[in-house]
Design an enzyme around this catalytic site. Structure first.
Site, short mmCIF file in Angstrom:
data_model
loop_
_atom_site.label_atom_id
_atom_site.label_comp_id
_atom_site.label_asym_id
_atom_site.label_seq_id
_atom_site.Cartn_x
_atom_site.Cartn_y
_atom_site.Cartn_z
N CYS A 82 -21.98 -9.60 0.89
CA CYS A 82 -22.34 -9.76 2.14
C CYS A 82 -20.89 -9.96 2.88
O CYS A 82 -20.95 -9.70 4.14
CB CYS A 82 -23.17 -11.15 2.33
SG CYS A 82 -24.47 -11.53 1.65
N SER A 114 5.80 -6.16 -2.70
CA SER A 114 5.97 -6.79 -1.45
C SER A 114 6.09 -8.36 -1.50
O SER A 114 5.50 -8.94 -2.67
CB SER A 114 4.73 -6.44 -0.66
OG SER A 114 4.53 -7.21 0.54
N THR A 117 0.69 -1.44 -0.04
CA THR A 117 -0.04 0.06 -0.03
C THR A 117 0.94 1.23 0.05
O THR A 117 0.45 2.22 -0.72
CB THR A 117 -1.09 -0.29 1.26
OG1 THR A 117 -1.84 -1.04 1.10
CG2 THR A 117 -1.68 1.21 1.37
#
Lengths: 212, 384
Positions: B325, B201, B74
Site C-alpha cells: 500500500c 554518500s 544514485t
C-alpha cells in the site's frame, strides 16, 4: 503539502464507523487482494420481508483508504434495499470521501466488492439469484471498469489502458497498453486477473503487455 | 511535541559542524573550482575541493587520485557500474549482483541487460545474506563486475565483502560495493575489503544531500555517463556541488572519531528490537547479528504497515513500511520478497532507522506508540 488524504478520509481512518462483527449475520463476504495484501470482511443483517439492510459491519486488514472506504460503504448501505445497495459504486464511495489519491482509488473497489459479494451470497442462499449470463466482451469490459489505473485514479477502460479483450472457451486474453517494465504493470496485470477470474465461466486470464 | 524521526536510512539531519564547514562555500567561496590558470577565487575553491578529496581518500584508505565526486548515491552507482561495464565490455559481458540491492543498482543492471550484458542475480537468504560460495558459483571467466552493497538499506544486513573479494584471485572480475548504508558505522578500508570500485554518500549519517563519491582503484577504465567540461578527471563532467562536497568531507572526518555514537546507537537499536519482540506476533526482519547499528525492521502480523505508519505519523513519529500500500509500484517491498517472505510479512513491516540524535526517550515513546497502534489495528482485523 501534507499527507494526500482528505480530512474526511483521515477522520474515518481514525474513527471508523460500523466496525466490528455481527454474530448472527444473515450474510458475510470476505474480499482480499492477494496482490496488495488487503482484506475486508463484511457482515449483513437483512430484513427478509422488505429485503433491506438492517445492520452492516466490517473488519479490515488494510491501509487507511481501505478502512475509510469500507466505513463509508457501510454508511451508504445501512437501511437501504438490497437492489439499491448492489448498485453502490466505488465512484460514489470515492466522491463521498472527497476523493482518494489516484494511486489509492483501487482500495475502494475491495470494499464495494465485499458488499456486492455479501448480497450475492444472501441472494444465492435464499433462491433470489437470477440466471447466469455467459461472459462476453461487454461483460469483460464492464468488469475491467473495476480495475484502477493508479496513475490517473480512474478505471483502466476510461484511461485507455485496455487495448483489446477476448474470451474463447473460457480463456480470456487482455491486451494492455503498457510495457511490462512500467511502474504499475505488475499491479495492474494482477488486478485484472483477480477481477476476471471469479467470473463463473472463466477458466484463466492472460494479460499481454505492449512492449513497443 | 517534538517529532521523533526514525527514517535516517532515507536521509538524516545535518550535523552542526558539517553545516559550519559548508556555509562559507555558499556566500564567500562560490567560484567554480578551477585549476591554476584561472582567477584567485577559483584556485582557492579548487584547493578546498582537493583537501576534501584527501579527507575522503584518507577515510577509505586509498589515494586521492582514486576519488571522484558526484551528486550522490544514485549517480555514483550508475557511474561505477555502467561506466565500468561499458568500458570493459571487450573483456566479457557477464555481471553479478544480488536481488536485494538498492534500486539505483538493480535498475542500472536492467539497462545493461538491454545493452547485451548478461546479469546473474544472486538470491539472498531469509536474513538478506549472500555467501562467498554463492558468488563463487555465479562467477564465470567472462564475468567482469560484481556489485554487492556492504549494508542492505532495508534490513541492515552486513555482507562479507572481504570473504567475497578473497575468491576473486583467479578471475578478472572486480568487486564494486555501495557503501552508503554502512558509512559512519563500519570501517571502510578499500584494501582490506578488497574493493576496486565503491559508491558512497553520507546523507544517511548526518552528512549533506547532493554529494557522493566513486572510488575507482588505480584509475581503472571507466566511461563517463555524460559530456561536459574536463573536471573530475573528465570522468564526471559538470559543476561540482562545492558546499555539499565540503560537507561530505567534514562528515567523513567526523566518522573517524565516532565510536561512542555507534555504540550508543547500537544499544538503542537492541533496546527497541527487544521491546518490540516482546509483543505478540512480531518478528525481526534481517539478521540479529551482522546488522548495521542503526537499523530496526520488524513485522507485526495481522496489522497493515501503511495504517501503522500513518497512525504513528499522526502521533509525531516518522517510520516507513514495506507494505504494498505504501510503495511507489503498489507491490510489496522487493527486498522482503527477495528474502522469501510472505506478502503478509512485508505487509506488516515497519523500518525504523536511528541516528546519533535519537534518544532513549524517543525509542521508548516510539515503542509505546507502536504497541498501542498495532493493538488498535488488530482489533479491527478480520484475520484472527
Amino acid at each position: 503539502m501534507s499527507i494526500p488524504y482528505t480530512k474526511k478520509i483521515l477522520q474515518y481512518f481514525l474513527h471508523p464507523k460500523n466496525v466490528g462483527e455481527i454474530e448472527d449475520a444473515d450474510a458475510t463476504a470476505t474480499e482480499g487482494s492477494p496482490s496488495c495484501g488487503d482484506q475486508v470482511k463484511l457482515f449483513l443483517k437483512i430484513d427478509p420481508e422488505t429485503l433491506t439492510i438492517k445492520d452492516v459491519k466490517f473488519l479490515s486488514y488494510g491501509c487507511a483508504s481501505n478502512i475509510a472506504t469500507a466505513s463509508i460503504i457501510t454508511e451508504l448501505a445501512m437501511g437501504k434495499t438490497l437492489e439499491y445497495a448492489k448498485n453502490i459504486t466505488w465512484e460514489s464511495a470515492n466522491k463521498e470521501l472527497g476523493g482518494l489519491p489516484p494511486v489509492k482509488v483501487h482500495c475502494a473497489i475491495l470494499a464495494v466488492d465485499a458488499l456486492k459479494s455479501a448480497i450475492e451470497n444472501y441472494e444465492h442462499a435464499h433462491g433470489l439469484m437470477k440466471e447466469k449470463i455467459p461472459t462476453d466482451d461487454r461483460i469483460l469490459m464492464k468488469r475491467l471498469r473495476g480495475v484502477i489505473n493508479p496513475v490517473a485514479g480512474k478505471d483502466v477502460v476510461s484511461t485507455k489502458l485496455v487495448a483489446s479483450v477476448q474470451i474463447k472457451d473460457g480463456h480470456v486474453k487482455i491486451e494492455v497498453a503498457l510495457a511490462s517494465d512500467h511502474q504499475f504493470y505488475n499491479n495492474i496485470s494482477s488486478e485484472i486477473i483477480e477481477r476476471l477470474e471469479p467470473l463463473w465461466d472463466v477458466e484463466d486470464v492472460e494479460v499481454i503487455p505492449n512492449e513497443n | 511535541m517534538k517529532r521523533i524521526y526514525l527514517d535516517n536510512a532515507a536521509s538524516s539531519r545535518l550535523d552542526d559542524d558539517v553545516l559550519k564547514a559548508m556555509l562559507p562555500y555558499f556566500t564567500e567561496m562560490y567560484a567554480i573550482p578551477s585549476s591554476q590558470f584561472s582567477h584567485q577565487d577559483g584556485i582557492e575553491v579548487n584547493d578546498a575541493i582537493e583537501d576534501a578529496r584527501d579527507a575522503v581518500a584518507d577515510y577509505l584508505h586509498v589515494k586521492s587520485s582514486e576519488i571522484i565526486f558526484t551528486s550522490g548515491e544514485t549517480e555514483s552507482n550508475n557511474l561505477a557500474i555502467k561506466g565500468y561495464a561499458r568500458a570493459n565490455a571487450s573483456k566479457g559481458k557477464h555481471l553479478i549482483t544480488a536481488t536485494s540491492e538498492h534500486r539505483s543498482v538493480l535498475n542500472t543492471f536492467k539497462v545493461l541487460e538491454k545493452e547485451g550484458f548478461k546479469v546473474t542475480y544472486i538470491e539472498v537468504d531469509e536474513y538478506g545474506h549472500i555467501t562467498p560460495e554463492d558468488v563463487k558459483a555465479a562467477l564465470r571467466e567472462d564475468t567482469i563486475l560484481i556489485s554487492i552493497a556492504l549494508v542492505n538499506h532495508e534490513v541492515g544486513t552486513i555482507q562479507p565483502l572481504k570473504e567475497i573479494s578473497g575468491q576473486l584471485e583467479d578471475y578478472q572480475a572486480v568487486l564494486h560495493s555501495n557503501l552508503t548504508y554502512g558509512a559512519g558505522y563500519l570501517s571502510l578500508d578499500m584494501g582490506d575489503l578488497g574493493l576496486s570500485l565503491a559508491s558512497l554518500s553520507t546523507d544517511k549519517t548526518n552528512g549533506p544531500k547532493g554529494a557522493g563519491v566513486v572510488f575507482i582503484k588505480d584509475k581503472l577504465k571507466i566511461n563517463r555517463l555524460f559530456e561536459g567540461n574536463f573536471n573530475e578527471g573528465y570522468i564526471r563532467p559538470g559543476m561540482v556541488n562545492v558546499p555539499a562536497v565540503m560537507g561530505l568531507a567534514a562528515s567523513v572526518k567526523m566518522f573517524q572519531n565516532n565510536s561512542g555514537d555507534i555504540e550508543r546507537i547500537g544499544k538503542l537499536r537492541d533496546r527497541m528490537i527487544e521491546k518490540l519482540l516482546k509483543m505478540e506476533n512480531t518478528v525481526l526482519n534481517g539478521p540479529a547479528v551482522e546488522r548495521v547499528a542503526n537499523n530496526v525492521n520488524i513485522s507485526f502480523f495481522r496489522a497493515e504497515g501503511e495504517s501503522i505508519a500513518l497512525h504513528l505519523d499522526m502521533k509525531g513519529i516518522s517510520v516507513v513500511t514495506g507494505s504494498a500500500c505504501f510503495s511507489q509500484s503498489l507491490e510489496p517491498n522487493y527486498v522482503m520478497m527477495a528474502m522469501g517472505f510472505s506478502h503478509e510479512r512485508a505487509h506488516g513491516s515497519i523500518r525504523a532507522t536511528l541516528s546519533k540524535y535519537t534518544t532513549e526517550d524517543d525509542i521508548d515513546r516510539a515503542v509505546d506508540a507502536m504497541s498501542e497502534v498495532v493493538q488498535k489495528l488488530r482489533d479491527i482485523s478480520p484475520i484472527k
